[in-house]
Design an enzyme around this catalytic site. Structure first.
Site, mmCIF file in Angstrom:
data_model
loop_
_atom_site.group_PDB
_atom_site.id
_atom_site.type_symbol
_atom_site.label_atom_id
_atom_site.label_comp_id
_atom_site.label_asym_id
_atom_site.label_seq_id
_atom_site.Cartn_x
_atom_site.Cartn_y
_atom_site.Cartn_z
ATOM 1 N N SER A 1 0.846 -1.190 0.000
ATOM 2 C CA SER A 1 0.000 0.000 0.000
ATOM 3 C C SER A 1 0.885 1.245 0.000
ATOM 4 O O SER A 1 2.073 1.176 0.278
ATOM 5 C CB SER A 1 -0.947 -0.021 1.191
ATOM 6 O OG SER A 1 -0.218 -0.099 2.384
ATOM 7 N N CYS A 2 0.276 2.363 -0.280
ATOM 8 C CA CYS A 2 0.940 3.660 -0.368
ATOM 9 C C CYS A 2 1.754 3.918 0.895
ATOM 10 O O CYS A 2 1.241 3.688 1.971
ATOM 11 C CB CYS A 2 -0.127 4.741 -0.536
ATOM 12 S SG CYS A 2 0.532 6.400 -0.664
#
Lengths: 394, 78
Positions: B16-17
């Site tokens: 994820s980011c």
């Protein structure tokens, strides 16, 4: 093309711009600022941590650690807003066909856990997360938002230093896996996602009406406000972590601008509501000025960058199926619950700082100017950095 | 899209980011100018993050295509 064909085409186009394309961060900032005013007019300021702490309090109560029975999560305003946010983001991710269980490699799960612990500790000291101790207090003209902001800036810088160090230390490896690939071969579940998403929306509305029929209309409204926050945040991928981290990471300040605009809009509305006496002046004036907020922001800032999600970001990313953020949510809620209980039981909660309502010092107009000035200054410095990359680490 | 031949592939699936972006940055450093990096990802945010970052850095973002449950992104080093 006949008329119904045109209608069909227009409906599809509208759906696409609502649920396929990402909304701009600035759109999100403006909408969240307006929603913050509306939710204050309806009932109370927007917050996150109270709700997730309530869930963790229940866990500790049920296993016998806490003696006192916590509030009923289905009749507790913070918890209702969080349920709305999670379900709203979940339904919105489904409507956009963006829901998938995403299982990261082990190191990411550990980071989720550690980041959550730091967020829990930070939000205990600051009595709130990036929303309850930074965003909402500034909107509600409370001084504790400023030291929290300073703490978050320093903390995110340190969190990013850690991420960059980790990147050098651990070479890129094959990563985790996710469920979509396997299930899709058997059955195209993605096509069904929007239908499930809209069923969830309808269920939330029905649930709100149920509250209303039980004479808890205010809670029903808060559930729908939470849902609206969830939809907007998911569609914009509105991210406070980005606002604080990206100026140091890529230099980009788009999200920072969105947060600044959002707070400025919200503060004007909250000032109107409070000045007219529609709401107590002390709504969200949190007694943590300045050291509780500053230290809390510092730990919270490190934690949110490592976990990759803040108070609101952890909830909507968990709702999108990111396992790392489920873990972060668990350690965030439980550590906040334990540390808050410790602070309370030792009488330390009153020593975190004082409550300062900005208009008592600067007047109403002066307070609005001060908030706008500091946020615009933050934005100007970071736009300058966007061009010059003075503070950018990578 | 089908005719793009990548020189290196980075598997960022499940991340994820901001990890996909950070790993992309690291991976592209090892390429020579003009070479193409393929990134496999599952984070919906990458669809905006990668083109935005590439244009800031001066790399050429060549586009993305959907595979079974993940996306393939292509960036050409400047």
């Amino acid at each position: 093309m006949d008329e119904s064909g045109v209608l069909n085409k227009k409906l599809k186009e509208n759906y696409r711009s609502l649920f396929n394309q990402q909304w701009s961060p600035l759109t999100g900032g403006i909408l969240l600022g307006l929603l913050s005013i509306l939710i204050l007019a309806w009932s109370r300021p927007w917050g996150i941590v109270g709700g997730i702490r309530n869930w963790a309090d229940w866990l500790f109560y049920l296993i016998g650690v806490f003696p006192e029975k916590p509030n009923n999560p289905f009749f507790y305003s913070s918890s209702i807003m969080d349920i709305g946010l999670i379900m709203g983001a979940f339904a919105s991710a489904l409507a956009a066909k963006e829901f998938a269980l995403r299982i990261p490699p082990k190191i990411e799960m550990i980071k989720g856990f550690a980041g959550g612990l730091l967020m829990g500790a930070g939000s205990s000291l600051a009595i709130g997360c990036n929303v309850g101790a930074f965003y909402s207090p500034l909107i509600n003209l409370s001084a504790n938002g400023f030291p929290m902001m300073a703490g978050l800036i320093i903390g995110s810088y340190i969190g990013l230093r850690y991420l960059l160090w980790e990147l050098e230390k651990f070479p890129p490896e094959t990563t985790g896996f996710f469920s979509a690939e396997k299930t899709e071969k058997r059955f195209d579940w993605k096509r069904l996602q929007p239908y499930v998403g809209f069923t969830v929306f309808i269920a939330l509305i029905a649930w709100a009406y149920l509250y209303s029929s039980l004479a808890y209309t205010e809670l029903g409204g808060l559930l729908l406000f939470g849902t609206a926050f969830g939809i907007i945040i998911q569609r914009c991928r509105f991210c406070f972590v980005r606002a604080f981290r990206d100026p140091f990471m890529t230099g980009e300040a788009t999200m920072t601008k969105a947060v600044a605009v959002s707070i400025i809009i919200g503060s004007i509305g909250a000032a109107i509501l409070k000045w007219n006496g529609f709401r107590s002046e002390f709504a969200y004036v949190v007694p943590t000025f300045w050291w509780g907020a500053m230290a809390g922001g510092f730990f919270f800032g490190i934690g949110m960058v490592i976990a990759g999600g803040c108070g609101s970001g952890t909830l909507w990313r968990a709702a999108e199926g990111q396992l790392k953020l489920w873990i972060a949510l668990f350690s965030f809620a439980t550590s906040n619950s334990i540390i808050t209980a410790l602070l309370r039981n030792h009488g330390w909660r009153s020593k975190l700082g004082s409550s300062i309502f900005l208009p008592d010092i600067f007047g109403w107009g002066g307070s609005l100017f001060l908030i706008a000035f500091i946020l615009l200054l933050w934005h100007v410095i970071l736009s300058w950095n966007e061009e010059t990359n003075k503070f950018t680490l990578m | 899209m089908n005719e793009i031949k990548a020189d290196e592939t980075l598997d960022a699936r499940g991340l994820s980011c901001p990890m996909p972006l950070l790993k992309t940055k690291k991976a592209i450093e090892k390429l020579a100018s003009g070479q193409i990096l393929e990134i496999l990802g599952t984070d919906p945010g990458s669809r905006n993050d990668l083109p935005g970052w590439a244009s800031r850095m001066g790399h050429q973002y060549l586009g993305d295509k959907e595979d079974e449950g993940f996306l393939r992104f292509y960036v050409q080093k400047k």
